[in-house]
Motif scaffolding. Sequence first.
Motif, mmCIF file in Angstrom:
data_model
loop_
_atom_site.group_PDB
_atom_site.id
_atom_site.type_symbol
_atom_site.label_atom_id
_atom_site.label_comp_id
_atom_site.label_asym_id
_atom_site.label_seq_id
_atom_site.Cartn_x
_atom_site.Cartn_y
_atom_site.Cartn_z
ATOM 1 N N GLY A 184 0.845 -0.966 -0.302
ATOM 2 C CA GLY A 184 -0.359 0.005 -0.375
ATOM 3 C C GLY A 184 0.458 1.244 0.436
ATOM 4 N N GLN A 185 -0.122 2.566 -0.953
ATOM 5 C CA GLN A 185 0.817 3.439 -0.857
ATOM 6 C C GLN A 185 -0.330 4.799 -0.703
ATOM 7 O OE1 GLN A 185 3.894 4.253 -3.558
ATOM 8 N NE2 GLN A 185 5.327 2.666 -3.393
ATOM 9 N N ALA A 186 0.368 5.841 -0.423
ATOM 10 C CA ALA A 186 -0.831 7.106 -0.366
ATOM 11 C C ALA A 186 -0.331 7.883 -0.543
ATOM 12 C CB ALA A 186 -1.649 6.864 0.837
ATOM 13 N N PHE A 187 -0.695 9.640 -0.693
ATOM 14 C CA PHE A 187 -0.066 10.520 -1.372
ATOM 15 C C PHE A 187 -1.817 11.539 -1.099
ATOM 16 C CE2 PHE A 187 -1.212 10.228 -6.019
ATOM 17 C CZ PHE A 187 -1.848 11.872 -6.267
ATOM 18 N N TYR A 188 -1.143 12.541 -0.865
ATOM 19 C CA TYR A 188 -2.059 13.927 -0.001
ATOM 20 C C TYR A 188 -2.341 14.523 -1.590
ATOM 21 C CZ TYR A 188 -4.422 17.908 1.936
ATOM 22 O OH TYR A 188 -5.456 18.650 2.018
ATOM 23 N N ALA A 189 -3.369 14.545 -2.628
ATOM 24 C CA ALA A 189 -3.246 15.568 -3.295
ATOM 25 C C ALA A 189 -3.138 16.606 -3.203
ATOM 26 C CB ALA A 189 -3.946 15.265 -3.991
ATOM 27 N N LEU A 190 -2.016 17.665 -3.364
ATOM 28 C CA LEU A 190 -1.683 18.876 -3.415
ATOM 29 C C LEU A 190 -1.817 19.769 -4.675
ATOM 30 C CD1 LEU A 190 1.847 18.448 -1.850
ATOM 31 C CD2 LEU A 190 0.008 19.368 -0.365
ATOM 32 N N PRO A 191 -1.530 20.775 -4.535
ATOM 33 C CA PRO A 191 -2.222 21.613 -5.908
ATOM 34 C C PRO A 191 -1.115 21.350 -7.033
ATOM 35 C CG PRO A 191 -2.251 23.086 -4.255
ATOM 36 C CD PRO A 191 -1.238 22.278 -3.615
ATOM 37 N N ARG A 192 0.209 21.177 -7.009
ATOM 38 C CA ARG A 192 0.964 20.790 -8.310
ATOM 39 C C ARG A 192 1.266 19.408 -8.509
ATOM 40 N NH1 ARG A 192 4.790 20.049 -3.473
ATOM 41 N NH2 ARG A 192 4.770 18.380 -2.817
ATOM 42 N N HIS A 193 -0.054 18.082 -7.987
ATOM 43 C CA HIS A 193 -0.830 17.297 -8.359
ATOM 44 C C HIS A 193 -1.985 17.480 -9.185
ATOM 45 C CE1 HIS A 193 1.182 16.100 -4.721
ATOM 46 N NE2 HIS A 193 2.412 15.265 -5.586
ATOM 47 N N ALA A 194 -2.492 18.227 -9.609
ATOM 48 C CA ALA A 194 -4.020 18.416 -10.219
ATOM 49 C C ALA A 194 -3.437 19.674 -11.138
ATOM 50 C CB ALA A 194 -4.526 19.479 -9.465
ATOM 51 N N ASN A 195 -4.369 19.523 -12.086
ATOM 52 C CA ASN A 195 -4.140 20.425 -13.679
ATOM 53 C C ASN A 195 -4.504 21.899 -13.233
ATOM 54 O OD1 ASN A 195 -7.170 19.766 -13.498
ATOM 55 N ND2 ASN A 195 -7.538 17.487 -14.554
ATOM 56 N N GLY A 196 -5.776 22.097 -14.066
ATOM 57 C CA GLY A 196 -5.799 23.913 -14.249
ATOM 58 C C GLY A 196 -7.455 23.902 -13.230
#
Length: 141
Positions: A40-52
């Motif tokens: 199992g792995q996880a990440f927290y979606a930050l602004p740099r992980h997102a599109n416009g």
Amino acid sequence: MTDEIPEPPEGFVRSEVRGPFSTHNGPYFHRPASEDGTVGQAFYALPRHANGIGLVHGGMLSAFMDGLLAQAVGRGTGLVGVTIHLSIDFLHMAREGDWIVGEARMTRATRDVAFAEGVARARGVDVVRASGIFKLMAKRR
């Protein structure tokens, strides 16, 4: 939204030893593999992980799943798995501020290649499913 990361999901700890690409795109979190070999792995979606429009970018989800499947192969074989084929199905949207939590397992291995499959969820909904084939290589010293 800031780059502040809340506490990870229960059982997950920050991954400290990653390659430069993953370190740059992270931070990533992991949990110990289960008895059946599921990782199992996880990440927290930050602004740099997102599109416009605030959705987690497909490239980020693809890179995350690639690493997750490779971890399952490494756990299952004790070798490094280098991606030779990756198949991704985008099932739903993940957004900034979501925890993306993935699980993967190795399904089969031969002497030269291994196969793995996995899924990642956000808010309890499957957002991406992936399968891959990995060339097995000895670990570098």
